[in-house]
Design an enzyme around this catalytic site. Structure first.
Site, PDB file in Angstrom:
ATOM      1  N   GLU A 120       9.660  20.051  47.320  1.00 54.36           N
ATOM      2  CA  GLU A 120      10.485  21.072  47.980  1.00 54.36           C
ATOM      3  C   GLU A 120      10.157  22.432  47.365  1.00 54.36           C
ATOM      4  O   GLU A 120       9.484  23.246  47.969  1.00 54.36           O
ATOM      5  CB  GLU A 120      11.985  20.797  47.862  1.00 54.36           C
ATOM      6  CG  GLU A 120      12.799  21.780  48.730  1.00 54.36           C
ATOM      7  CD  GLU A 120      14.292  21.804  48.424  1.00 54.36           C
ATOM      8  OE1 GLU A 120      14.679  21.808  47.250  1.00 54.36           O
ATOM      9  OE2 GLU A 120      15.076  21.864  49.405  1.00 54.36           O
ATOM     10  N   ASP A 194      21.669  17.011  49.545  1.00 55.03           N
ATOM     11  CA  ASP A 194      21.245  17.664  48.311  1.00 55.03           C
ATOM     12  C   ASP A 194      22.488  18.108  47.540  1.00 55.03           C
ATOM     13  O   ASP A 194      23.396  17.306  47.362  1.00 55.03           O
ATOM     14  CB  ASP A 194      20.297  18.829  48.600  1.00 55.03           C
ATOM     15  CG  ASP A 194      19.487  19.174  47.361  1.00 55.03           C
ATOM     16  OD1 ASP A 194      20.045  19.839  46.475  1.00 55.03           O
ATOM     17  OD2 ASP A 194      18.327  18.759  47.248  1.00 55.03           O
TER      18      ASP A 194
HETATM   19 ZN   LIG Z   1      17.089  20.070  46.338  1.00 52.76          ZN
END
Ligand SMILES: [Zn+2]
Length: 236
Positions: A120, A194
């Site tokens: 990410e 998340d």
């Molecule tokens: Zn993350």
């Protein structure tokens, strides 16, 4: 506290909760470990009354390095509650996963599943490194993975938790979002939140975001099914 949660589907519903005891107990000195676990246990008991299950995944901060990972294990392993099922890196992907391998090995030997926040805020090669050098069995995000890495993830049936809200906020250059491409490659993607304290979202916003990418009902159902089939809280 870093928290991610998923998952839902027919036959049950549950949450794998990422939690950071070391950060709160040692780093911030905000709470005692016993009180931390009691809070987790109370929350998990409460969701059981809703007909759901949950487990805790220990979150270690990648950019604090493997020494920090060992410190997390030093803190929790002497009296590890049964509801702790996993160990994962979070944070910034600054430390190579091969350096984390001894930490992952120790956590695995303690009976924990292993995940890594990879691909990410760091390069796509981190995803491959986490799997091949770190030996992780689950990836969080993976959105920068190239085609050969997606093939590897599909072949090994490695679950990938994707959080479009987090990705759009922290990796805006990854556009269009690769979730449809990942599913097409056969990767077992599911939706996660998340850390909603950093980027506010919930599973509904992520489902809506997935639908807005043009995924049809079948693909959305597959995301839910993958989430249920691969959730550690429902595994045993
Ligand atoms: Zn993350």
């Amino acid at each position: 506290m870093a928290v991610a949660r998923r998952t839902q589907a027919a036959g049950g519903m549950g949450f794998d909760l990422w939690a950071s005891p070391h950060f709160l107990v040692v780093h911030r000195r905000q709470i005692q470990l016993e009180a931390f676990w009691r809070g987790m246990e109370d929350g998990l008991s409460e969701i059981r009354t809703w007909g759901m299950r949950g487990c805790v995944v220990l979150d270690a901060v990648n950019h604090f390095g493997p020494k920090h990972g060992q410190a997390v294990l030093d803190l929790v392993l002497p009296e590890l509650p049964a509801f702790v099922k996993g160990f994962s890196t979070g944070g910034l992907e600054r430390c190579p996963f091969r350096d984390w391998a001894p930490v992952f090995d120790r956590a695995r030997a303690a009976g924990l599943h292993i995940a890594a926040h990879a691909g990410e805020n760091g390069p796509g090669s981190n995803v491959q490194d986490a799997v091949l050098e770190g030996g992780v069995s689950r990836i969080v995000h993976g959105i920068r993975a190239d085609d050969s890495t997606l093939a590897l993830l599909a072949e090994r049936r490695i679950p990938v938790d994707v959080c479009p809200s987090s990705n759009r906020s922290l990796a805006p250059d990854v556009d269009p979002h690769p979730l449809p491409r990942m599913l097409l490659a056969g990767v077992r993607c599911a939706l996660g939140t998340d850390d909603p304290g950093v980027v506010p979202c919930d599973l509904n916003t992520e489902l809506t975001a997935a639908g807005d990418m043009g995924l049809d009902d079948l693909a959305l159902a597959r995301l839910r099914r993958n989430g249920a089939e691969d959730a550690w809280c429902l595994a045993d």
